[in-house]
Every structure is written in C-alpha cells, then in structure tokens.
Motif scaffolding. Sequence first.
Motif, short mmCIF file in Angstrom:
data_model
loop_
_atom_site.label_atom_id
_atom_site.label_comp_id
_atom_site.label_asym_id
_atom_site.label_seq_id
_atom_site.Cartn_x
_atom_site.Cartn_y
_atom_site.Cartn_z
N ASP A 249 -85.95 -99.22 -1.74
CA ASP A 249 -85.87 -99.64 -3.19
C ASP A 249 -86.51 -100.80 -3.33
O ASP A 249 -86.64 -101.89 -2.57
N VAL A 250 -87.24 -101.09 -4.36
CA VAL A 250 -88.03 -102.24 -4.81
C VAL A 250 -87.15 -103.36 -5.40
O VAL A 250 -87.32 -104.36 -5.11
N ASN A 251 -86.37 -102.81 -6.35
CA ASN A 251 -85.28 -103.69 -6.77
C ASN A 251 -84.06 -103.01 -7.25
O ASN A 251 -83.73 -101.89 -7.06
N VAL A 252 -82.96 -103.60 -7.98
CA VAL A 252 -81.77 -103.05 -8.23
C VAL A 252 -81.92 -102.01 -9.25
O VAL A 252 -81.28 -100.93 -9.43
N GLU A 253 -83.05 -102.22 -10.10
CA GLU A 253 -83.19 -100.87 -11.25
C GLU A 253 -83.72 -99.84 -10.63
O GLU A 253 -83.17 -98.71 -10.97
N ASP A 254 -84.48 -100.02 -9.40
CA ASP A 254 -84.84 -98.94 -8.67
C ASP A 254 -83.70 -97.97 -8.03
O ASP A 254 -83.58 -96.88 -7.96
N THR A 255 -82.75 -98.94 -7.55
CA THR A 255 -81.45 -98.48 -6.83
C THR A 255 -80.73 -97.59 -7.71
O THR A 255 -80.39 -96.35 -7.58
N ALA A 256 -80.51 -98.11 -8.95
CA ALA A 256 -79.78 -97.34 -9.85
C ALA A 256 -80.40 -96.29 -10.61
O ALA A 256 -79.56 -95.25 -10.76
N ARG A 257 -81.47 -96.15 -10.70
CA ARG A 257 -82.24 -95.10 -11.37
C ARG A 257 -82.24 -93.95 -10.03
O ARG A 257 -82.11 -92.80 -10.54
N ARG A 258 -82.43 -94.39 -8.93
CA ARG A 258 -82.62 -93.28 -7.73
C ARG A 258 -81.12 -92.63 -7.75
O ARG A 258 -80.99 -91.60 -7.32
N GLU A 259 -80.09 -93.54 -7.70
CA GLU A 259 -78.90 -92.99 -7.36
C GLU A 259 -78.34 -91.98 -8.80
O GLU A 259 -77.66 -90.97 -8.53
N ALA A 260 -78.66 -92.56 -9.87
CA ALA A 260 -78.57 -91.56 -10.91
C ALA A 260 -79.13 -90.18 -11.11
O ALA A 260 -78.78 -89.15 -11.32
N PHE A 261 -80.41 -90.19 -10.49
CA PHE A 261 -81.23 -88.94 -10.35
C PHE A 261 -80.54 -88.18 -9.23
O PHE A 261 -80.43 -87.02 -9.31
N GLU A 262 -80.26 -88.72 -8.07
CA GLU A 262 -79.51 -87.89 -7.11
C GLU A 262 -77.95 -87.59 -7.36
O GLU A 262 -77.80 -86.28 -6.98
N GLU A 263 -77.45 -88.18 -8.39
CA GLU A 263 -76.13 -87.74 -8.62
C GLU A 263 -76.07 -86.94 -9.60
O GLU A 263 -75.23 -85.97 -9.78
N ILE A 264 -76.86 -87.12 -10.93
CA ILE A 264 -76.50 -86.41 -11.90
C ILE A 264 -77.80 -85.80 -12.66
O ILE A 264 -77.86 -85.22 -13.51
N GLY A 265 -79.08 -85.80 -12.02
CA GLY A 265 -80.30 -85.49 -12.34
C GLY A 265 -80.87 -86.18 -13.49
O GLY A 265 -81.68 -85.65 -14.06
N LEU A 266 -80.43 -87.56 -13.96
CA LEU A 266 -81.11 -88.29 -15.08
C LEU A 266 -82.47 -88.57 -14.30
O LEU A 266 -82.84 -89.26 -13.28
N PRO A 267 -83.44 -88.22 -15.35
CA PRO A 267 -85.00 -88.65 -14.98
C PRO A 267 -84.98 -90.00 -14.75
O PRO A 267 -84.71 -90.91 -15.36
N ARG A 268 -85.85 -90.28 -13.96
CA ARG A 268 -86.47 -91.69 -13.40
C ARG A 268 -87.60 -92.20 -14.52
O ARG A 268 -87.96 -93.06 -14.50
N ASP A 269 -88.12 -91.16 -15.31
CA ASP A 269 -89.15 -91.48 -16.52
C ASP A 269 -88.51 -92.71 -17.30
O ASP A 269 -87.80 -92.45 -18.00
N ARG A 270 -89.31 -93.73 -17.14
CA ARG A 270 -88.87 -94.84 -17.95
C ARG A 270 -89.23 -94.64 -19.43
O ARG A 270 -88.88 -95.52 -20.30
N ARG A 271 -90.18 -93.92 -19.73
CA ARG A 271 -90.52 -93.47 -21.33
C ARG A 271 -89.35 -92.79 -21.99
O ARG A 271 -88.85 -92.93 -22.88
N LYS A 272 -88.41 -92.04 -21.00
CA LYS A 272 -87.65 -91.13 -21.60
C LYS A 272 -86.18 -91.87 -21.24
O LYS A 272 -85.06 -91.84 -22.27
N VAL A 273 -86.07 -92.94 -20.49
CA VAL A 273 -84.99 -93.65 -20.21
C VAL A 273 -85.29 -94.99 -19.98
O VAL A 273 -85.30 -95.70 -19.01
N PRO A 274 -85.62 -95.83 -21.08
CA PRO A 274 -85.95 -97.03 -20.85
C PRO A 274 -84.85 -98.23 -20.53
O PRO A 274 -83.88 -97.81 -20.95
N LEU A 275 -85.56 -99.17 -20.04
CA LEU A 275 -84.36 -100.35 -19.55
C LEU A 275 -84.21 -101.11 -20.71
O LEU A 275 -84.96 -101.36 -21.48
#
Length: 327
Positions: A103-129
């Motif tokens: 993981d590059v940083n904690v944002e990367d961690t949270a996005r990866r885990e959300a994708f693995e757990e609930i399938g939330l896309p890691r695409d920052r255009r659809k799910v911006p920080l």
Amino acid sequence: MAPNHSPGTSNLLKYHRPKLRLKEAKIPTLSQESKQCLRNLVAYRPPKARLPVPPTSRRAAVLVALFVGRMGDLYVLLSRRSATLRTYAGDTSLPGGRMDEGDVNVEDTARREAFEEIGLPRDRRKVPLLCLFEPFLAGNDLIVTPVVVLILDNTLRPMLNAAEVTSLFSHPLVSFLSSVSPFTSEPESVEVKYHTHVDHSSTGPNNAAWTIRMHRFLTGREAGGIKPVFGLTAAMLIRVATVGYARTPDFEVQLAGSPSLEQRIAWALYSRPTFRQAFEHHRIQVDWPLVKKIAGIREDSIERQAKYDHSPGKGIWSLWRHERSKL
C-alpha cells in the motif's frame, strides 16, 4: 539507525484529490446542508502529527464512504462483519483493515479493503477523496486512520465478500450528532434509546485514573440481527459528522478532564510492547522524550528513561517492565 520511515508514511497532504464534479454525478440533488458539509470536509486538514508513525504492521485504515440519499442528505455505508471472522465477528463496522506492505498510503489501504470487502470501485473519479482524519487508537493495538470519500454514482451495486461481510446498509451521517433516533417508525426507537454511552476506566501515565466514554447508536435494524454502531466506529463517525456539519453533538462526547486522543495514542506507543517491538524491529528512530511529554509522563521518569536507554543489554521487554514498575 535507519531513517524514520516505512511503507505508507508518505506526506498525507500529497494524496490525489480530484475536483468534485457534482453536476456530472449520478446522484440526487444535494440539500444545502449537505453541500456545506461536503465543503467543510474537503477543506479539513488533520492537525500536524507530532507522534511517530508506527510501522505498517501496526497501522490500519477505514473508508467512510458517503453517498447522497433521495432527499439530498448524506448517508454513510456500514457493513455487518461475518460471524466467522476471528475478530469483531458480527459487529457493525466501516470497510477497512490493516495496511499491506504494497500500500502506498492509508488512502490506498482503505480503498483496497473496501474493494475487497464490498466491491466499491477504486476509481477516484467515481469515488473521489474528501479528506483524511487524524488517526484513532484501536483496542487491538492498531493506529487507524479514517479516509472519507464521496460516491458520485448511485447506480453502483455492491459485491459482498461473504467471507468478510454479511450485509451492507446505510445510516444518516448527521444522526451521529443526535441523541434522537432518525427511525421514528421503528419499534426500537420507542422501546430502546437510540444513543447511549458507557464510561470505561483505565490507568494512564503516573497511575492517573482515566475515563474513556464509548458511544452506541442504534441502526434501526436491530430486529434483523444488526448490531448497533459502537466503540471505535461510533467515535470516528461522531468526529466526521462534527467536522462536516460544523457543530457539536447534543450529547457529551467525553467527560471533562478525559485524555485527548493524541495523549492516549502517545501512552499506548510508549507503554504497550507491541508498539515498542514494532519500532525496534523496523529500526525506526523515535523521540521517546517527546512521546512521554505528550502522554503526560512525569519529567523525572524521562530522566530515568534517558539513563536506561544507554545501559547495555536491555531488551525491549525488560525495558517496558522496568519503566512500568517505576510509574
């Protein structure tokens, strides 16, 4: 000694933050209150960190994924953890987990885990920080960072990892500032209080008596077996709502004189062997006098520690026992 760094410790203000293109988003029209909440979250910056960043092995992140409801209000996605998990089985939680070395940083961690757990896309255009918050202390000796994002496409459909998540639901973000239930038609809202708290006693530095208040909110789905939002998850959502809506809750978050979150983390970093061993294992230099100062440990113990740190042949476990015996 090696320099004080490890994977994931890059400057948290330099993460990718695309502009919110709300006019192009596939979401209902935002209420004025929701618009201001989003502005406040985008503008938020956590206080400058004074404490050392623990190694990857002792860090975690959760994703506070917001979306716009039919009436323009903001909701947060919550999940029910699988009953087969080793820790916190069946609890209501936010998507997230421990950092991986890649993981590059904690944002990367949270996005990866959300994708693995609930399938939330890691695409920052659809799910911006929107923002990052200051880290919290978890009971299993992890430093957990909340990462707040906004889902700009309400047509997205979850894909649950059954091994980790049993179900997914939502809760109004603003309701974490209220002691009044948003589910007025639910039987639980009449029979059981929507918001309650428990005060836990613990021992801090210099044998100080600490009281930590833990909060609990009903989800409106307790009859279906969903547990309330409580503990660390509740604390983080209270904090996000407080910043977003720029007002304090209608209940007392912590008792007067309770230790700050920074103080609690400093005491944990200093007193718990898991953190000490992690710093030692990764050869991370730590300004222990500063940590002790933030924790509120007496100055005379700082002098004892300085002498002890330079004595030969002292392992991390004996160091911890030595200091604890003198506090």
